[in-house]
Scaffold this motif. Structure first.
Motif, PDB file in Angstrom:
ATOM      1  N   HIS A 181       0.868  -1.172   0.000  1.00 47.34           N
ATOM      2  CA  HIS A 181       0.000   0.000   0.000  1.00 47.34           C
ATOM      3  C   HIS A 181       0.907   1.225   0.000  1.00 47.34           C
ATOM      4  CE1 HIS A 181      -3.307  -2.664   0.862  1.00 47.34           C
ATOM      5  NE2 HIS A 181      -2.639  -3.158   1.898  1.00 47.34           N
ATOM      6  N   PHE A 182       0.729   2.076  -0.992  1.00 45.15           N
ATOM      7  CA  PHE A 182       1.525   3.314  -1.111  1.00 45.15           C
ATOM      8  C   PHE A 182       0.652   4.518  -0.770  1.00 45.15           C
ATOM      9  CE2 PHE A 182       3.930   0.406  -3.782  1.00 45.15           C
ATOM     10  CZ  PHE A 182       5.235   0.731  -3.441  1.00 45.15           C
ATOM     11  N   PRO A 183       1.264   5.645  -0.311  1.00 46.06           N
ATOM     12  CA  PRO A 183       2.691   5.909  -0.119  1.00 46.06           C
ATOM     13  C   PRO A 183       3.215   5.276   1.170  1.00 46.06           C
ATOM     14  CG  PRO A 183       1.401   7.807   0.590  1.00 46.06           C
ATOM     15  CD  PRO A 183       0.431   6.819   0.023  1.00 46.06           C
ATOM     16  N   VAL A 184       4.542   5.010   1.165  1.00 44.56           N
ATOM     17  CA  VAL A 184       5.270   4.530   2.353  1.00 44.56           C
ATOM     18  C   VAL A 184       6.432   5.507   2.571  1.00 44.56           C
ATOM     19  CG1 VAL A 184       4.641   2.088   2.182  1.00 44.56           C
ATOM     20  CG2 VAL A 184       6.561   2.970   0.833  1.00 44.56           C
ATOM     21  N   PRO A 185       7.142   5.422   3.693  1.00 41.46           N
ATOM     22  CA  PRO A 185       8.155   6.455   3.962  1.00 41.46           C
ATOM     23  C   PRO A 185       9.253   6.560   2.897  1.00 41.46           C
ATOM     24  CG  PRO A 185       7.667   5.247   5.966  1.00 41.46           C
ATOM     25  CD  PRO A 185       6.948   4.538   4.851  1.00 41.46           C
ATOM     26  N   TRP A 186       9.543   5.489   2.189  1.00 41.22           N
ATOM     27  CA  TRP A 186      10.639   5.536   1.216  1.00 41.22           C
ATOM     28  C   TRP A 186      10.145   5.736  -0.219  1.00 41.22           C
ATOM     29  CZ3 TRP A 186       8.859   1.336   3.833  1.00 41.22           C
ATOM     30  CH2 TRP A 186       8.363   0.275   3.089  1.00 41.22           C
ATOM     31  N   ALA A 187       8.855   5.752  -0.442  1.00 38.57           N
ATOM     32  CA  ALA A 187       8.360   5.885  -1.820  1.00 38.57           C
ATOM     33  C   ALA A 187       6.879   6.242  -1.818  1.00 38.57           C
ATOM     34  CB  ALA A 187       8.560   4.571  -2.584  1.00 38.57           C
ATOM     35  N   ARG A 188       6.506   7.126  -2.737  1.00 40.35           N
ATOM     36  CA  ARG A 188       5.084   7.443  -2.861  1.00 40.35           C
ATOM     37  C   ARG A 188       4.407   6.547  -3.891  1.00 40.35           C
ATOM     38  NH1 ARG A 188       7.257  11.949  -0.820  1.00 40.35           N
ATOM     39  NH2 ARG A 188       6.045  13.026   0.768  1.00 40.35           N
ATOM     40  N   GLU A 189       5.210   5.859  -4.679  1.00 37.56           N
ATOM     41  CA  GLU A 189       4.649   5.006  -5.730  1.00 37.56           C
ATOM     42  C   GLU A 189       5.636   3.875  -6.027  1.00 37.56           C
ATOM     43  OE1 GLU A 189       6.025   7.856  -9.390  1.00 37.56           O
ATOM     44  OE2 GLU A 189       4.096   8.276  -8.404  1.00 37.56           O
ATOM     45  N   TRP A 249       2.015  12.628   5.435  1.00 39.88           N
ATOM     46  CA  TRP A 249       2.516  11.833   6.557  1.00 39.88           C
ATOM     47  C   TRP A 249       1.441  10.931   7.184  1.00 39.88           C
ATOM     48  CZ3 TRP A 249       6.264   9.466   8.756  1.00 39.88           C
ATOM     49  CH2 TRP A 249       6.154   9.087  10.102  1.00 39.88           C
ATOM     50  N   PRO A 250       0.201  11.429   7.443  1.00 44.23           N
ATOM     51  CA  PRO A 250      -0.793  10.526   8.048  1.00 44.23           C
ATOM     52  C   PRO A 250      -1.069   9.297   7.172  1.00 44.23           C
ATOM     53  CG  PRO A 250      -1.513  12.809   8.210  1.00 44.23           C
ATOM     54  CD  PRO A 250      -0.297  12.810   7.326  1.00 44.23           C
ATOM     55  N   ALA A 251      -1.132   9.496   5.856  1.00 41.61           N
ATOM     56  CA  ALA A 251      -1.382   8.359   4.953  1.00 41.61           C
ATOM     57  C   ALA A 251      -0.174   7.411   4.952  1.00 41.61           C
ATOM     58  CB  ALA A 251      -1.642   8.867   3.545  1.00 41.61           C
ATOM     59  N   ILE A 252       1.028   7.984   4.987  1.00 40.91           N
ATOM     60  CA  ILE A 252       2.258   7.180   4.995  1.00 40.91           C
ATOM     61  C   ILE A 252       2.312   6.316   6.252  1.00 40.91           C
ATOM     62  CG2 ILE A 252       4.769   7.423   5.345  1.00 40.91           C
ATOM     63  CD1 ILE A 252       4.701   9.699   3.279  1.00 40.91           C
ATOM     64  N   SER A 253       2.001   6.947   7.379  1.00 39.18           N
ATOM     65  CA  SER A 253       2.056   6.256   8.656  1.00 39.18           C
ATOM     66  C   SER A 253       1.012   5.125   8.706  1.00 39.18           C
ATOM     67  CB  SER A 253       1.796   7.330   9.723  1.00 39.18           C
ATOM     68  OG  SER A 253       1.918   6.843  10.964  1.00 39.18           O
ATOM     69  N   ARG A 258      -0.380  -0.805   7.989  1.00 43.95           N
ATOM     70  CA  ARG A 258      -1.178  -1.790   7.249  1.00 43.95           C
ATOM     71  C   ARG A 258      -0.272  -2.815   6.563  1.00 43.95           C
ATOM     72  NH1 ARG A 258      -5.257  -0.212   2.419  1.00 43.95           N
ATOM     73  NH2 ARG A 258      -6.165  -2.269   2.156  1.00 43.95           N
ATOM     74  N   ASN A 259       0.831  -2.355   6.011  1.00 37.39           N
ATOM     75  CA  ASN A 259       1.768  -3.272   5.349  1.00 37.39           C
ATOM     76  C   ASN A 259       2.384  -4.248   6.341  1.00 37.39           C
ATOM     77  OD1 ASN A 259       1.578  -2.421   2.591  1.00 37.39           O
ATOM     78  ND2 ASN A 259       2.713  -0.563   3.132  1.00 37.39           N
ATOM     79  N   TYR A 260       2.648  -3.777   7.583  1.00 37.58           N
ATOM     80  CA  TYR A 260       3.140  -4.713   8.617  1.00 37.58           C
ATOM     81  C   TYR A 260       2.054  -5.710   8.999  1.00 37.58           C
ATOM     82  CZ  TYR A 260       7.403  -2.058   9.695  1.00 37.58           C
ATOM     83  OH  TYR A 260       8.631  -1.447   9.631  1.00 37.58           O
ATOM     84  N   ARG A 261       0.861  -5.175   9.275  1.00 41.67           N
ATOM     85  CA  ARG A 261      -0.225  -6.056   9.740  1.00 41.67           C
ATOM     86  C   ARG A 261      -0.556  -7.136   8.725  1.00 41.67           C
ATOM     87  NH1 ARG A 261      -4.522  -1.699  12.307  1.00 41.67           N
ATOM     88  NH2 ARG A 261      -3.544  -1.514  14.345  1.00 41.67           N
TER      89      ARG A 261
END
Ligand SMILES: C[S@@+](CC[C@H](N)C(=O)[O-])C[C@H]1O[C@@H](n2cnc3c(N)ncnc32)[C@H](O)[C@@H]1O
Length: 275
Positions: A181-189, A249-253, A258-261
């Motif tokens: 699921h994007f964005p993540v801290p290292w990439a928006r896409e 940032w809120p979406a990234i966080s 979600r990616n961990y879970r």
């Protein structure tokens, strides 16, 4: 510019970052003329679990202080300053994002660590350093932006002295689960994100001429930190990674959690020795 480099610079380039950091420090009551390296840790340790992860990786590496260290993808330079201050190592940081290098150098001056650390702009895939010039190469949460791992690991191998060591922390692919699921801290896409599995990372290192001397799965700690952080909404002018990552940032966080879970990602710490 290579597509990877362009995607990385677009993702990390944040205008007026230094001003935002200094304003947040002042707002929290810090005296800019007497800053300590630790004051900056909420923003300049830009990787999974921040400063505690840096402390753990340095222990895993068993730094003794005499080492000449290259921090590849040094970001704002917090880990380099921590290593220089805590162990006495001389550290050079190299990063692709020009704005980060400028901020890193200024923060080193403000914390009076500029005699021990030096920051330069450049690409981890083609560094300006001679063969066998470092005892340690260090990189935290950088390889995830780099598609050409064989070239990255060959370059690290080249600049390390014989028996030199490479300390790494990386988010790794753990999946069954498919796309992140994007964005993540290292990439928006997806075009800026290049995760490998643990096994693929280890194999790529071994093929490049390394032997793995330590490998730790730190996913449980990373997920716990992400669970904790997901409930915190940072106030706009406070010091934190939201200053670097901006309004999404809120979406990234939320996506990180979600990616961990969903077990799409994990985190590893490792040390590999040049053989
Ligand atoms: C998530 S940040 C981590 C920064 C730093 N290692 C830390 O832990 O605080 C990833 C960094 O890798 C840098 N980077 C990505 N690809 C790179 C490359 N090919 N060469 C040098 N730096 C790169 C980015 O500019 C960014 O500063």
């Amino acid at each position: 510019m290579a597509i990877d480099a362009q995607a990385v610079q677009e993702h990390y380039g944040q205008p007026a970052l230094l001003d935002a950091i200094l304003a947040a420090l002042e707002r929290s009551g810090k005296d800019i003329a007497h800053l300590a390296a630790d004051d900056l840790a909420p923003v300049d340790e830009f990787h999974t679990r921040g400063r505690p992860a840096t402390v753990e990786l340095a222990r895993l590496l068993r730094l003794t202080g005499g080492e000449q260290v290259l921090d590849l993808g040094c970001g704002l330079g917090g880990p380099a300053r921590h290593i220089a201050q805590s162990y006495g190592c001389r550290v050079i940081g190299l990063d692709l994002t020009p704005g980060f290098v400028v901020v890193a150098a200024r923060l080193a001056a403000l914390t009076r660590l500029d005699a021990k650390v030096d920051y330069r702009q450049g690409d981890a895939l083609a560094t300006p350093f001679s063969d066998a010039s470092f005892d340690v190469v260090w990189s935290q949460n950088v390889a995830m932006n780099i598609a050409d791992r064989p070239r990255l690991y060959a370059e690290i191998h080249r600049v390390l002295r014989p028996n030199g060591r490479y300390a790494l922390s990386d988010v790794v692919a753990r999946t069954a689960g498919g796309e992140l699921h994007f964005p993540v801290p290292w990439a928006r896409e997806p075009r800026a994100s290049h995760l490998l599995t643990d096994d693929a990372t280890r194999s790529a290192l071994e093929r490049a001429g390394f032997s793995i001397v330590a490998w730790e799965d730190t996913t449980a700690k990373a997920r716990a930190a992400a669970e904790e952080r997901a409930h915190v909404i940072p106030s706009p002018g406070s010091l934190g990674l939201h200053l670097i990552l901006g309004s999404d940032w809120p979406a990234i966080s939320a996506n990180l959690l979600r990616n961990y879970r969903e077990e799409r990602i994990g985190v590893i710490h490792g040390v590999a020795k040049r053989v």
